[in-house]
Write a protein that holds these residues in place. Structure first.
Motif, PDB file in Angstrom:
ATOM      1  N   LYS B  78       0.824  -1.213   0.000  1.00  0.00           N
ATOM      2  CA  LYS B  78       0.000   0.000   0.000  1.00  0.00           C
ATOM      3  C   LYS B  78       0.855   1.260   0.000  1.00  0.00           C
ATOM      4  O   LYS B  78       0.345   2.369  -0.121  1.00  0.00           O
ATOM      5  CB  LYS B  78      -0.898   0.017   1.243  1.00  0.00           C
ATOM      6  N   HIS B  79       2.151   1.102   0.189  1.00  0.00           N
ATOM      7  CA  HIS B  79       3.028   2.267   0.272  1.00  0.00           C
ATOM      8  C   HIS B  79       3.683   2.575  -1.067  1.00  0.00           C
ATOM      9  O   HIS B  79       3.820   1.705  -1.927  1.00  0.00           O
ATOM     10  CB  HIS B  79       4.107   2.024   1.330  1.00  0.00           C
ATOM     11  N   ASN B  80       4.073   3.835  -1.198  1.00  0.00           N
ATOM     12  CA  ASN B  80       4.871   4.241  -2.355  1.00  0.00           C
ATOM     13  C   ASN B  80       6.318   4.245  -1.921  1.00  0.00           C
ATOM     14  O   ASN B  80       6.742   5.127  -1.170  1.00  0.00           O
ATOM     15  CB  ASN B  80       4.465   5.635  -2.807  1.00  0.00           C
ATOM     16  N   SER B  81       7.081   3.245  -2.347  1.00  0.00           N
ATOM     17  CA  SER B  81       8.435   3.097  -1.838  1.00  0.00           C
ATOM     18  C   SER B  81       9.426   2.888  -2.972  1.00  0.00           C
ATOM     19  O   SER B  81       9.050   2.478  -4.065  1.00  0.00           O
ATOM     20  CB  SER B  81       8.520   1.882  -0.899  1.00  0.00           C
TER      21      SER B  81
END
Ligand code: FES
Ligand SMILES: [Fe+2]
Lengths: 404, 163
Positions: B78-81
């Protein structure tokens, strides 16, 4: 419809205040001018008083205007700052980021200075300089220094500047009551990112990018009241965003928050941007301070500090550390996303990429997704630079003519 | 038991411990987080620490129990990494047995290399030490506690996947 080059360069259909020319982020000459007209004129946070707690404690600081500084607490407990340069042959006087020095002695030829910046010894001075040059000629360059607004140590290169209090004005009023007790830095790290410092400050000045954070999408944006929060602009380019209730349970795994912050409602959030690159961010149980220190148009050091109360018990402190690091630590949920975003801007907008405009056009009655915070910043930037952020070189009508 | 048997037993246990430590690094490199957690005890505690000379303080940069680690892993998509690959190079330095050989206290050297997806440039990302507590039982070795003590504090844009 995709645009051809001519259409790409055409001015956006907004008032001129609602977009900027990307050269303000990429141009080397503009950056040097910013150092002169902005960074060397305004008050900048160098460190926190808790980093120099005892007499003779010092801290070094790379000032965004370019100068290397020493911040040192004197025998009289007053904090002063000096250029970290030896008046003899230009050596750095202090090499370590932190230490304790009753006497500051240059390693090169052993000239010595006290913590008031006075030269106290020139080795074999009489033999070499006779009566032509002596200690009274060799004082350090002192930089105006004030401690305040949460115990931060502020410096100003400009001897003729207004006071810190005048510079801040009412911008920190909302935080004042929450910073009346002694604070202490428990977290410190730096990130060097290939991007423009203003892009970091912009990110700290707009909440529309909550779309980038799963955490904020899930906890903030979906909650009632989120869209009611308002931006307030203050003189000198500062801006604040009012308290916002964050529903932490909406992010699975968030536990009850117990420690909190004196006077701050549970779930409260106060964010205040100080021109040109400092941000107070009070949330959960932690005060975070960002300081953006540009090294060039496309390179910035961002210093991150997490602060708690000096009076914390070990348990309270441990909880603040956890609150801080799950969100804002180098391995936290949000910080790496914010940094990835400005890194991407640095890639897309560096010189020769044919980038042209950045849009600050959102109007939502100054509420949370309005881009008025950035517009307020660029108004101040334009005033201080004597340039128009949308047309910094006065040559953008050419693009318009081309398009016509 | 004679001395020779004791030495042989200790050497055998050390191999088990080393394999466990190396396996955790391999699982993490492969982003096989379920496989990694399967090597950890239910009471698992994980933390990353670093000493800041600037503020003269030991800092904790990440701290999770087994549940917290699982949640972090579950939320990763779910993260932008940064999607670069990490390669954890671990060398077990010392293994000290306690409690009649049921617990091992392990100190390892750690180097983390980052390889970009675009072009595959590899750079050294972080160095530090790894302090592990390993439980040895009939079902083999399990990781009970890990503290990563980083020397490196400049991590650029940071990373959301632990080391
Ligand atoms: S350069 Fe400092 S004493 Fe000579
Ligand atoms: Fe953010």
């Amino acid at each position: 419809m995709a645009r051809n080059r001519q259409e790409w360069l055409e001015k956006p259909a907004f008032p001129n205040t609602h977009f900027v020319d990307t050269r303000v982020y990429t141009d080397e000459a503009l950056f040097k001018e910013e150092q002169d007209k902005i960074f060397n004129k305004v008050w900048i946070i160098a460190c926190h008083e808790s980093e120099v707690p005892n007499k003779f404690d010092y801290r070094t600081f790379h000032h965004p205007g370019g100068a290397e500084l020493i911040v040192v607490r004197g025998e009289d407990m007053k904090v002063r700052s000096f250029y970290n340069i030896c008046p003899h042959r230009g050596n750095a006087l202090l090499y370590e980021p932190v230490g304790n020095a009753k006497r500051i002695t240059c390693i090169f030829h052993a000239w010595s200075f006290d913590t008031k910046g006075e030269c106290i010894d020139i080795s074999r001075g009489k033999q070499g300089y006779q009566d032509r040059y002596e200690c009274k000629d060799a004082g350090l360059r002192e930089v105006r220094t004030e401690v305040g607004f949460g115990g931060f140590v502020w410096v100003n290169i400009d001897d003729a500047s207004c006071t810190l209090k005048e510079y801040i004005g009412p911008a920190l009023d909302m935080l004042e009551e929450h910073m009346s007790m002694d604070l202490e830095v428990f977290h410190y790290h730096k990130a060097v990112v290939d991007t423009n410092y203003k892009l970091w400050h912009d990110t700290n000045s707009e909440f529309y990018h909550d779309y980038m954070h799963y955490f904020n999408r899930a906890t903030g944006m979906m909650q009632p009241g989120y869209f009611d929060r308002k931006y307030t602009g203050y003189p000198n380019g500062h801006a604040s965003v009012g308290s916002m209730s964050i529903k932490y349970d909406a992010y699975s795994g968030s536990q009850e928050r117990a420690v909190g912050w004196p006077g701050l409602a549970p779930g409260g959030w106060i964010l205040i941007d100080i021109f040109p690159g400092m941000t107070y961010n009070l949330r959960t149980s932690v005060l975070r301070m960002d300081t953006a220190i540009p090294l060039g148009p496309n390179k910035v050091i961002i210093e991150f500090r997490g602060l708690g109360l000096k009076s914390d018990t070990p348990e309270q402190r441990a909880e603040r550390v956890r609150d801080h690091n799950t969100i804002w630590g180098p391995f936290g949920r949000n910080l790496h996303e914010d940094l990835l975003g400005v890194h991407g801007q640095g890639v897309a907008m560096r010189e020769r990429t044919d980038s042209k405009w950045v849009i600050h056009g959102r109007e939502e009655n100054s509420t949370i997704h309005d881009e008025v915070g950035m517009r307020h910043f660029y108004h101040e930037w334009g005033e201080r630079m004597g340039r128009k952020p949308f047309d910094p070189y006065g040559d953008n009508r050419l693009a318009k003519t081309e398009a016509a | 038991m004679g001395q020779i048997e004791n030495i042989a037993l200790a050497a055998g246990s050390r191999v088990l411990v080393e394999e466990l430590v190396y396996s955790t690094a391999m699982r993490m490199d492969e982003k096989d987080f379920a496989g990694y957690l399967a090597l950890c005890d239910a009471s698992y505690k994980y933390r990353i620490t670093a000493y800041s000379p600037e503020i003269r303080k030991l800092m904790t940069w990440l701290e999770h129990d087994h549940k917290g680690m699982k949640l972090l892993f579950d939320n990763l998509p779910k993260h932008n990494s940064d999607q670069s690959m990490l390669s954890r190079h671990v060398t077990v330095y010392t293994v000290k047995f306690e409690d009649g050989g049921k617990i091992a206290d392990v100190v390892s050297g750690l180097q983390v290399f980052r390889t970009t997806n675009d072009g595959g440039t590899t750079t050294l990302f972080a160095v530090g030490k790894m302090h592990d507590r390993v439980a040895l039982g009939d079902d083999g070795a399990r990781l009970v506690d890990r503290t990563i003590k980083l020397d490196t504090r400049m991590l650029g844009i940071g990373f959301h996947i632990p080391f």
